[in-house]
Design a protein around this motif. Structure first.
Motif, short mmCIF file in Angstrom:
data_model
loop_
_atom_site.label_atom_id
_atom_site.label_comp_id
_atom_site.label_asym_id
_atom_site.label_seq_id
_atom_site.Cartn_x
_atom_site.Cartn_y
_atom_site.Cartn_z
N SER A 65 0.86 -1.14 -0.03
CA SER A 65 0.14 -0.12 -0.21
C SER A 65 0.74 1.35 -0.01
CB SER A 65 -0.97 -0.09 1.21
OG SER A 65 -1.71 1.22 1.36
N THR A 66 1.92 1.33 0.67
CA THR A 66 2.85 2.47 0.81
C THR A 66 3.32 2.63 -0.62
OG1 THR A 66 3.24 2.05 3.03
CG2 THR A 66 4.75 3.33 2.03
N ALA A 67 4.10 1.48 -1.01
CA ALA A 67 4.52 1.56 -2.57
C ALA A 67 3.74 1.98 -3.31
CB ALA A 67 5.33 0.17 -2.64
N ASN A 68 2.50 1.77 -3.41
CA ASN A 68 1.73 2.14 -4.30
C ASN A 68 1.04 3.53 -4.18
OD1 ASN A 68 -0.69 1.73 -6.30
ND2 ASN A 68 -1.99 2.20 -4.70
N GLU A 69 1.18 4.11 -2.94
CA GLU A 69 1.04 5.50 -2.62
C GLU A 69 2.30 6.57 -3.13
OE1 GLU A 69 0.18 6.59 1.28
OE2 GLU A 69 -1.10 4.79 1.71
N LYS A 73 1.90 8.88 -6.52
CA LYS A 73 2.44 10.25 -6.52
C LYS A 73 3.59 10.50 -7.51
CE LYS A 73 1.88 10.93 -1.30
NZ LYS A 73 2.27 10.93 0.00
N GLY A 74 4.33 9.80 -7.69
CA GLY A 74 5.39 9.89 -8.68
C GLY A 74 4.64 9.99 -10.06
N LEU A 75 3.77 9.12 -10.29
CA LEU A 75 2.96 9.21 -11.68
C LEU A 75 2.36 10.77 -11.71
CD1 LEU A 75 1.91 7.97 -14.22
CD2 LEU A 75 -0.08 7.03 -13.05
N GLU A 76 1.96 11.23 -10.79
CA GLU A 76 1.24 12.53 -10.85
C GLU A 76 2.37 13.54 -10.99
OE1 GLU A 76 -0.62 13.22 -7.06
OE2 GLU A 76 -1.97 11.53 -7.37
N GLN A 80 2.46 15.94 -14.53
CA GLN A 80 2.64 17.41 -14.44
C GLN A 80 3.83 17.94 -15.51
OE1 GLN A 80 2.83 18.20 -10.41
NE2 GLN A 80 0.62 18.11 -10.19
N ALA A 81 4.98 17.17 -15.39
CA ALA A 81 5.97 17.55 -15.93
C ALA A 81 6.01 17.31 -17.32
CB ALA A 81 7.27 16.69 -15.43
N LEU A 82 5.20 16.10 -17.89
CA LEU A 82 5.16 15.64 -19.47
C LEU A 82 3.56 15.50 -19.64
CD1 LEU A 82 7.59 12.69 -19.27
CD2 LEU A 82 7.93 14.99 -20.27
N PRO A 83 2.75 16.66 -19.88
CA PRO A 83 1.63 16.81 -20.08
C PRO A 83 1.15 16.15 -21.61
CG PRO A 83 2.22 19.07 -20.25
CD PRO A 83 3.36 18.22 -19.73
#
Length: 94
Positions: A65-69, A73-76, A80-83
């Motif tokens: 669950s922690t790794a998924n969170e 966040k990394g995907l978000e 944002q960096a690569l729209p």
């Protein structure tokens, strides 16, 4: 994995690969029979792995669950960096 698969570029690429795979299986009977045997083997292995791994997965649920969170966040941040990741494939290639 689900969020990544929903990205237009990823979804399009998966669709193209799936279509090519299905077309190849239909067009070449020998390859189709080899693929069918491989698919059956993978399904059997997957079922065995899932049933065998379930106790471990249950025990590791908090860490998963922690790794998924962190992954979300990394995907978000990546989105944002690569729209461009949210653009339809046709727009990206043009």
């Amino acid at each position: 994995v689900t969020r990544v698969a929903k990205l237009p570029l990823v979804s399009s690429a998966c669709g193209a690969v799936s279509t090519a795979y299905a077309s190849t299986k239909e067009s070449h009977p020998y390859i189709g029979s080899v693929c069918a045997a491989a698919e059956k083997g993978v399904k059997t292995l997957r079922a065995a792995a899932v049933s065998g791994a379930q106790p471990l997965l249950t025990r590791l649920e908090p860490q998963i669950s922690t790794a998924n969170e962190y992954a979300c966040k990394g995907l978000e941040k990546l989105e944002q960096a690569l729209p461009i990741l949210q653009q339809p494939p046709q727009r990206v290639t043009s």
